[in-house]
Design a protein around this motif. Structure first.
Motif, PDB file in Angstrom:
ATOM      1  N   PHE A   1       0.814  -1.210   0.000  1.00 40.36           N
ATOM      2  CA  PHE A   1       0.000   0.000   0.000  1.00 40.36           C
ATOM      3  C   PHE A   1       0.854   1.269   0.000  1.00 40.36           C
ATOM      4  N   ARG A   2       1.998   1.248   0.690  1.00 40.51           N
ATOM      5  CA  ARG A   2       2.860   2.434   0.839  1.00 40.51           C
ATOM      6  C   ARG A   2       2.063   3.558   1.504  1.00 40.51           C
ATOM      7  N   TRP A   3       2.297   4.817   1.084  1.00 38.01           N
ATOM      8  CA  TRP A   3       1.575   5.929   1.697  1.00 38.01           C
ATOM      9  C   TRP A   3       0.326   6.294   0.915  1.00 38.01           C
ATOM     10  N   ILE A   4       0.110   5.632  -0.231  1.00 39.53           N
ATOM     11  CA  ILE A   4      -0.954   6.035  -1.146  1.00 39.53           C
ATOM     12  C   ILE A   4      -2.282   5.431  -0.704  1.00 39.53           C
ATOM     13  N   TYR A   5      -3.268   6.282  -0.546  1.00 36.29           N
ATOM     14  CA  TYR A   5      -4.591   5.853  -0.098  1.00 36.29           C
ATOM     15  C   TYR A   5      -5.289   5.018  -1.169  1.00 36.29           C
ATOM     16  N   ASN A   6      -6.013   3.993  -0.745  1.00 35.93           N
ATOM     17  CA  ASN A   6      -7.038   3.382  -1.596  1.00 35.93           C
ATOM     18  C   ASN A   6      -8.137   2.849  -0.691  1.00 35.93           C
ATOM     19  N   ALA A   7      -9.278   2.556  -1.288  1.00 37.89           N
ATOM     20  CA  ALA A   7     -10.453   2.188  -0.501  1.00 37.89           C
ATOM     21  C   ALA A   7     -10.229   0.919   0.305  1.00 37.89           C
ATOM     22  N   LEU A   8      -9.472  -0.024  -0.236  1.00 33.49           N
ATOM     23  CA  LEU A   8      -9.227  -1.268   0.494  1.00 33.49           C
ATOM     24  C   LEU A   8      -8.370  -1.024   1.723  1.00 33.49           C
ATOM     25  N   SER A   9      -7.321  -0.242   1.578  1.00 35.41           N
ATOM     26  CA  SER A   9      -6.486   0.088   2.734  1.00 35.41           C
ATOM     27  C   SER A   9      -7.299   0.829   3.783  1.00 35.41           C
ATOM     28  N   GLY A  10      -8.170   1.752   3.329  1.00 28.58           N
ATOM     29  CA  GLY A  10      -9.010   2.482   4.267  1.00 28.58           C
ATOM     30  C   GLY A  10     -10.000   1.580   4.978  1.00 28.58           C
ATOM     31  N   ALA A  11     -10.674   0.718   4.225  1.00 26.18           N
ATOM     32  CA  ALA A  11     -11.653  -0.180   4.840  1.00 26.18           C
ATOM     33  C   ALA A  11     -10.988  -1.149   5.805  1.00 26.18           C
ATOM     34  N   ASP A  12      -9.789  -1.620   5.467  1.00 26.37           N
ATOM     35  CA  ASP A  12      -9.099  -2.530   6.363  1.00 26.37           C
ATOM     36  C   ASP A  12      -8.718  -1.823   7.665  1.00 26.37           C
ATOM     37  N   TYR A  13      -8.370  -0.525   7.577  1.00 27.53           N
ATOM     38  CA  TYR A  13      -8.124   0.221   8.813  1.00 27.53           C
ATOM     39  C   TYR A  13      -9.392   0.238   9.673  1.00 27.53           C
ATOM     40  N   PHE A  14     -10.533   0.538   9.064  1.00 29.35           N
ATOM     41  CA  PHE A  14     -11.769   0.639   9.855  1.00 29.35           C
ATOM     42  C   PHE A  14     -12.166  -0.715  10.432  1.00 29.35           C
ATOM     43  N   ARG A  15     -11.826  -1.785   9.756  1.00 27.30           N
ATOM     44  CA  ARG A  15     -12.022  -3.110  10.347  1.00 27.30           C
ATOM     45  C   ARG A  15     -11.193  -3.246  11.619  1.00 27.30           C
ATOM     46  N   THR A  16      -9.907  -2.900  11.531  1.00 26.67           N
ATOM     47  CA  THR A  16      -9.024  -3.019  12.688  1.00 26.67           C
ATOM     48  C   THR A  16      -9.506  -2.134  13.826  1.00 26.67           C
ATOM     49  N   ALA A  17      -9.906  -0.908  13.502  1.00 25.35           N
ATOM     50  CA  ALA A  17     -10.366   0.027  14.533  1.00 25.35           C
ATOM     51  C   ALA A  17     -11.652  -0.466  15.186  1.00 25.35           C
TER      52      ALA A  17
END
Length: 331
Positions: A239-255
């Motif tokens: 993912f690096r520093w670049i946003y995408n919807a999957l990286s964002g959704a996976d964060y919200f899963r963890t949170a």
């Protein structure tokens, strides 16, 4: 969500850095199984290769964020050239994200305190610098390795934007938050909170940053409702520093798992975009590679089925589809 056995076997046939996560989060393997696989990261495959590349002074590639030999006036700074991903911060990010036991890096925190300084103003490594993403990485890496990074935690309280998030370009006068900077900041803050317990102020800052992305449904600008950029639905691992919807959704899963909360219904559209990208065989394709030099490739070329993206996509959908929340949409 039941994972197709053939797909699960394909995912399990992976480097230990990925295999243990598949065992824990998708196959339901007992702790002793996935813990044993996780322990192999330090001695086999990708993790062992990165550990072997560490410099005697504790760094990688001789630099904090950029390699020692990086030419700030050279061709690697040209438009489209990307950036190098080999220096200390990026290598630590990778090893931590893969789940390496910090014991494998015993003494590294002290070595970096003594020997590593940021390319920006020659600042000491564990003090952070002015970039929100870099500080988020350093916050998480520091608490992982046992360094005192409490000053960086305070930095996030002092530099949050009025709209709730963060922007790495605040130092150049930006007053609006960025999807990229906010997600990276949130990941760092959540990792720090999970490790230390955090504080009420840091939790409030984290939730304000989450609200910034949720108000925009992880995809859109608030002012026009248009997609914030073509990168938002373009999937690439790492993912690096670049946003995408999957990286964002996976964060919200963890949170959500950390907070003991159900999925927020405002994730519905982003989850739908992730589901739409899944191929009939259950895989997700690598859509691009973020340009820049790497130690070695850890995933497939663009256009090929990616085990890493398939793992993240499957995990997000399993969480979303399995969580009891009658108010959310199907995604």
């Amino acid at each position: 969500m039941t994972v197709n056995p053939a797909l699960l076997d394909w995912l399990l046939d992976s480097d230990p850095a990925l295999r243990w996560q598949v065992e824990r989060d998708l196959s339901g393997a007992p702790r002793e199984v996935w813990s044993a696989s996780r322990g192999r990261i330090a001695t086999e495959g990708f993790g062992a290769r990165l550990l072997a590349l560490q410099d005697p002074d504790g760094q990688w590639a001789g630099g904090a964020y950029f390699p020692r030999d990086f030419d700030f006036q050279g061709p690697e700074t040209a438009e489209g050239a990307g950036q190098p991903w080999t220096a200390t911060t990026w290598t630590l990010n990778t090893l931590r994200d893969w789940g390496l036991d910090a014991a494998a890096l015993a003494g590294t925190a002290e070595l970096l305190a003594a020997n590593s300084r940021w390319e920006y103003d020659d600042l000491p490594y564990w003090g952070g610098e002015v970039d929100a993403c870099i500080n988020a990485y350093t916050l998480a890496n520091g608490v992982w390795l046992g360094a005192d990074v409490s000053g960086i935690a305070q930095w996030f309280l002092d530099h949050r934007m009025a709209d709730g998030g963060w922007n790495c370009e605040w130092v150049d006068g930006s007053t609006r938050s960025s999807f990229h900077s906010t997600l990276n900041s949130l990941k760092g803050l959540l990792y720090y909170e999970a490790a230390t317990g955090g504080s009420d102020a840091l939790r409030a800052a984290r939730r304000a940053g989450e609200e910034y992305l949720l108000q925009r449904r992880l995809l859109h600008t608030l002012s026009t409702g248009e997609l914030v950029g073509p990168w938002v639905t373009r999937l690439a691992y790492p993912f690096r520093w670049i946003y995408n919807a999957l990286s964002g959704a996976d964060y919200f899963r963890t949170a959500a798992l950390h907070d003991g909360a159900d999925p927020d219904p405002r994730l519905t559209e982003a989850v739908g975009a992730i589901r739409a990208a899944r191929r009939p065989d259950g895989t997700w394709l690598q859509e691009r590679r973020h340009p820049g030099r790497v130690w070695f490739d850890v995933d497939v070329a663009p256009g090929e089925p990616s085990k890493w993206l398939t793992f993240y996509g499957t995990r997000v959908l399993a969480w979303w589809d399995g969580a009891p929340n009658a108010k959310r949409g199907a995604g």
